[in-house]
Design an enzyme around this catalytic site. Sequence first.
Site, PDB file in Angstrom:
ATOM      1  N   SER A   1       0.714  -0.567   0.378  1.00 30.50           N
ATOM      2  CA  SER A   1       0.203  -0.024  -0.176  1.00 30.50           C
ATOM      3  C   SER A   1       0.688   1.143   0.380  1.00 30.50           C
ATOM      4  O   SER A   1       1.867   0.992   0.577  1.00 30.50           O
ATOM      5  CB  SER A   1      -0.598  -0.261   1.161  1.00 30.50           C
ATOM      6  OG  SER A   1      -2.373   0.907   1.101  1.00 30.50           O
TER       7      SER A   1
ATOM      8  N   GLY B   1      -3.072  -0.482  -3.955  1.00 32.06           N
ATOM      9  CA  GLY B   1      -1.886   0.025  -3.492  1.00 32.06           C
ATOM     10  C   GLY B   1      -1.472   1.780  -3.580  1.00 32.06           C
ATOM     11  O   GLY B   1       0.017   1.664  -2.842  1.00 32.06           O
TER      12      GLY B   1
ATOM     13  N   GLU C   1      -7.973  -3.336  -7.283  1.00 31.33           N
ATOM     14  CA  GLU C   1      -8.498  -3.031  -5.834  1.00 31.33           C
ATOM     15  C   GLU C   1      -7.842  -1.631  -5.311  1.00 31.33           C
ATOM     16  O   GLU C   1      -7.559  -2.279  -3.511  1.00 31.33           O
ATOM     17  CB  GLU C   1      -8.616  -3.927  -4.563  1.00 31.33           C
ATOM     18  CG  GLU C   1      -8.814  -5.721  -5.694  1.00 31.33           C
ATOM     19  CD  GLU C   1      -8.204  -6.876  -4.963  1.00 31.33           C
ATOM     20  OE1 GLU C   1      -9.408  -7.973  -4.536  1.00 31.33           O
ATOM     21  OE2 GLU C   1      -7.718  -6.509  -3.766  1.00 31.33           O
ATOM     22  N   PRO C   2      -8.248  -0.746  -5.582  1.00 34.63           N
ATOM     23  CA  PRO C   2      -8.071   0.408  -4.841  1.00 34.63           C
ATOM     24  C   PRO C   2      -8.903   0.616  -3.709  1.00 34.63           C
ATOM     25  O   PRO C   2     -10.066   0.805  -3.716  1.00 34.63           O
ATOM     26  CB  PRO C   2      -8.232   1.429  -5.890  1.00 34.63           C
ATOM     27  CG  PRO C   2      -8.806   1.198  -7.060  1.00 34.63           C
ATOM     28  CD  PRO C   2      -8.860  -0.125  -7.162  1.00 34.63           C
TER      29      PRO C   2
ATOM     30  N   ARG D   1      -6.954   3.091  -1.047  1.00 35.07           N
ATOM     31  CA  ARG D   1      -6.670   4.532  -0.246  1.00 35.07           C
ATOM     32  C   ARG D   1      -6.581   5.723  -1.381  1.00 35.07           C
ATOM     33  O   ARG D   1      -7.311   6.979  -1.337  1.00 35.07           O
ATOM     34  CB  ARG D   1      -5.056   4.272   0.032  1.00 35.07           C
ATOM     35  CG  ARG D   1      -4.508   5.828   0.575  1.00 35.07           C
ATOM     36  CD  ARG D   1      -2.925   5.434   0.874  1.00 35.07           C
ATOM     37  NE  ARG D   1      -2.438   4.244   1.028  1.00 35.07           N
ATOM     38  CZ  ARG D   1      -2.911   4.117   2.052  1.00 35.07           C
ATOM     39  NH1 ARG D   1      -2.338   5.170   3.184  1.00 35.07           N
ATOM     40  NH2 ARG D   1      -1.685   2.757   2.596  1.00 35.07           N
TER      41      ARG D   1
ATOM     42  N   ARG E   1      -2.395   6.284  12.346  1.00 37.45           N
ATOM     43  CA  ARG E   1      -1.139   6.316  11.280  1.00 37.45           C
ATOM     44  C   ARG E   1       0.164   7.292  10.934  1.00 37.45           C
ATOM     45  O   ARG E   1       0.751   6.366  10.638  1.00 37.45           O
ATOM     46  CB  ARG E   1      -1.649   6.862   9.237  1.00 37.45           C
ATOM     47  CG  ARG E   1      -3.040   6.203   9.155  1.00 37.45           C
ATOM     48  CD  ARG E   1      -2.848   5.958   7.580  1.00 37.45           C
ATOM     49  NE  ARG E   1      -2.321   5.994   7.175  1.00 37.45           N
ATOM     50  CZ  ARG E   1      -1.179   5.851   5.728  1.00 37.45           C
ATOM     51  NH1 ARG E   1      -1.479   7.904   7.026  1.00 37.45           N
ATOM     52  NH2 ARG E   1      -0.475   5.724   5.842  1.00 37.45           N
TER      53      ARG E   1
ATOM     54  N   CYS F   1      -2.851  10.515  26.421  1.00 36.61           N
ATOM     55  CA  CYS F   1      -1.532  10.087  27.232  1.00 36.61           C
ATOM     56  C   CYS F   1      -0.053  10.052  27.190  1.00 36.61           C
ATOM     57  O   CYS F   1      -0.616   8.764  27.233  1.00 36.61           O
ATOM     58  CB  CYS F   1      -2.266   9.755  28.390  1.00 36.61           C
ATOM     59  SG  CYS F   1      -3.896  10.361  28.854  1.00 36.61           S
ATOM     60  N   GLU F   2      -0.235  10.350  25.668  1.00 35.87           N
ATOM     61  CA  GLU F   2       1.064   9.502  24.996  1.00 35.87           C
ATOM     62  C   GLU F   2       1.644  10.270  24.860  1.00 35.87           C
ATOM     63  O   GLU F   2       1.111  10.940  23.717  1.00 35.87           O
ATOM     64  CB  GLU F   2       0.755   8.552  24.029  1.00 35.87           C
ATOM     65  CG  GLU F   2       0.054   7.481  25.222  1.00 35.87           C
ATOM     66  CD  GLU F   2       0.711   6.098  23.968  1.00 35.87           C
ATOM     67  OE1 GLU F   2       1.615   5.903  23.356  1.00 35.87           O
ATOM     68  OE2 GLU F   2       0.125   4.846  23.697  1.00 35.87           O
TER      69      GLU F   2
ATOM     70  N   TYR G   1      -8.567   4.487   6.361  1.00 39.25           N
ATOM     71  CA  TYR G   1      -7.263   4.197   6.843  1.00 39.25           C
ATOM     72  C   TYR G   1      -7.169   5.328   8.219  1.00 39.25           C
ATOM     73  O   TYR G   1      -6.397   5.177   9.110  1.00 39.25           O
ATOM     74  CB  TYR G   1      -6.099   3.348   7.018  1.00 39.25           C
ATOM     75  CG  TYR G   1      -6.303   2.952   5.936  1.00 39.25           C
ATOM     76  CD1 TYR G   1      -6.662   1.890   6.002  1.00 39.25           C
ATOM     77  CD2 TYR G   1      -5.208   3.225   4.399  1.00 39.25           C
ATOM     78  CE1 TYR G   1      -7.032   0.011   4.586  1.00 39.25           C
ATOM     79  CE2 TYR G   1      -5.587   2.429   3.532  1.00 39.25           C
ATOM     80  CZ  TYR G   1      -6.331   0.661   3.347  1.00 39.25           C
ATOM     81  OH  TYR G   1      -6.248   0.477   2.188  1.00 39.25           O
TER      82      TYR G   1
END
Length: 477
Positions: A250, A288, A330-331, A333, A374, A405-406, A435
């Site tokens: 991808s 992808g 199969e696109p 994104r 992401r 909290c990170e 995504y």
Amino acid sequence: MSRTHEAGQLHTPGSSSIAVVPAWLRPPADVNELLPQLWSRTVERTPAGALRVGGVDVAELAATYGTPLYVVDELDFRSRAVAFRDAFADAFADLCGGADVYYASKAFLATGVARWIAEDGLHLDTSSGGELALGLRGGVLPGRIALHGNNKSRAEIATALEAGVGRIVVDSLEEIDVVADLAHERGVVAPVVLRVTVGVEAHTHSYIATAHEDQKFGLSLGSGAAEAGVAKVLARPELDLHGLHSHIGSQIFDMGGFEVSARRLLGLHRSVEREHGVTLPEIDLGGGYGIAYTSEHAPLPPAEIAGRLAEIVARECLVQGIAVPRVSVEPGRAIAGPSTFTLYEVGTTKEVALDAGARRRYVSVDGGMSDNIRTALYDADYSATIASRASSAPGVLSRVVGKHCESGDVIVKDEFLPADARAGDLLAVPGTGAYCRSMASNYNQVPRPAVVSVREGSSRVLVRRETPADLLALDAG
Ligand code: LLP
């Protein structure tokens, strides 16, 4: 002088953790500029300077639906879907009577989106019973749906068979028997496609590369598992082998990986013909195709992708002396990603001193890694702009962070935002249609944002905002 703090080297002057502006990021001449490759096609700034999309002002969207909010530009999504549909139909018309475009629904799916796919005549790639259910509810014809997955449950396979999906993509030798047995019990013949691992190292983040040998998907060509899979499928009368499938990964820009993949897949296609006397009708080259998240990315338009793939397939079939099978792709994104931006409200800002006098401004917004994982997961780059107004302040190196909290709760690692960015501003991050909502979580018990679509001056909810009551309702108490 070195520091004595036990955190040690990583935090000492001159180390790689010290911010440098990435090479692709240039201080903008105008912080209000919208680079067309990053934004959906109806996004504009109004004369007053605020963002408008689909004819709707962001202030109105924020007031109506709250923030964070995923805003889908319906015309953009659908025109990309149609562009892929038409580009592939045209490029493959003379070779094999056209090509089928399956929208990869893992990128983002809602019933409303499935309805667009159905109305616009695309096919739908699903990878779970949940995606399959949404696709069916949106009116996609079962015969136009594919079911994927490396570990489908028997219930998912049974549902797919009972719905009459157009193809089940089998991923392992064991699964071939499971699908055949479930088809046998129902007195049907299951249309299957075999997922082949072609051994290509896709040039992308290792977490989203899928066709090298050492990963979980498909039947390996190199080890002979793919040939064994073909023989196994052909031996079961309850299965109808439609063809071979490969998805190499991808966010890929380089067509070289697709070329190697197509060559190897067609090589297997030919050996099936020679060894079993069976000409498989189809071949699926997966998805992808990369999109622009920042000014560093230059994606290929659908017509060019389709044209280059058609050339590749035509050449390989000629070399191998085989007729061109029907092609599908199969696109995900490339259809959903650029159609959407996430709208946040700025809460706090903070200046942090870096070494050598450099400074970075941290801009905290009301979402974060729960609505866009992401950046943390793939080290992805994003862009951002202040959406509620134009600014005449200079751009300063900024980092957009969330409320979790990170310290890794970063949405946009590097962007030049106006020096006067402040609490109450709306901030938009483009390219979040794929995504992001589909991988959103409830980390820190944060409810997931709503998804709205806009078109020609009106907006509607595709997925409503979760509420604290939704979260409490799941908790058994
Ligand atoms: N077909 C198959 C079999 C796939 O596994 C995928 C993606 C696609 C098509 C669609 O790929 P696309 O055109 O969207 O690149 N969560 C990651 C991406 C994972 C992709 C998984 N499979 C990310 O956020 O980058």
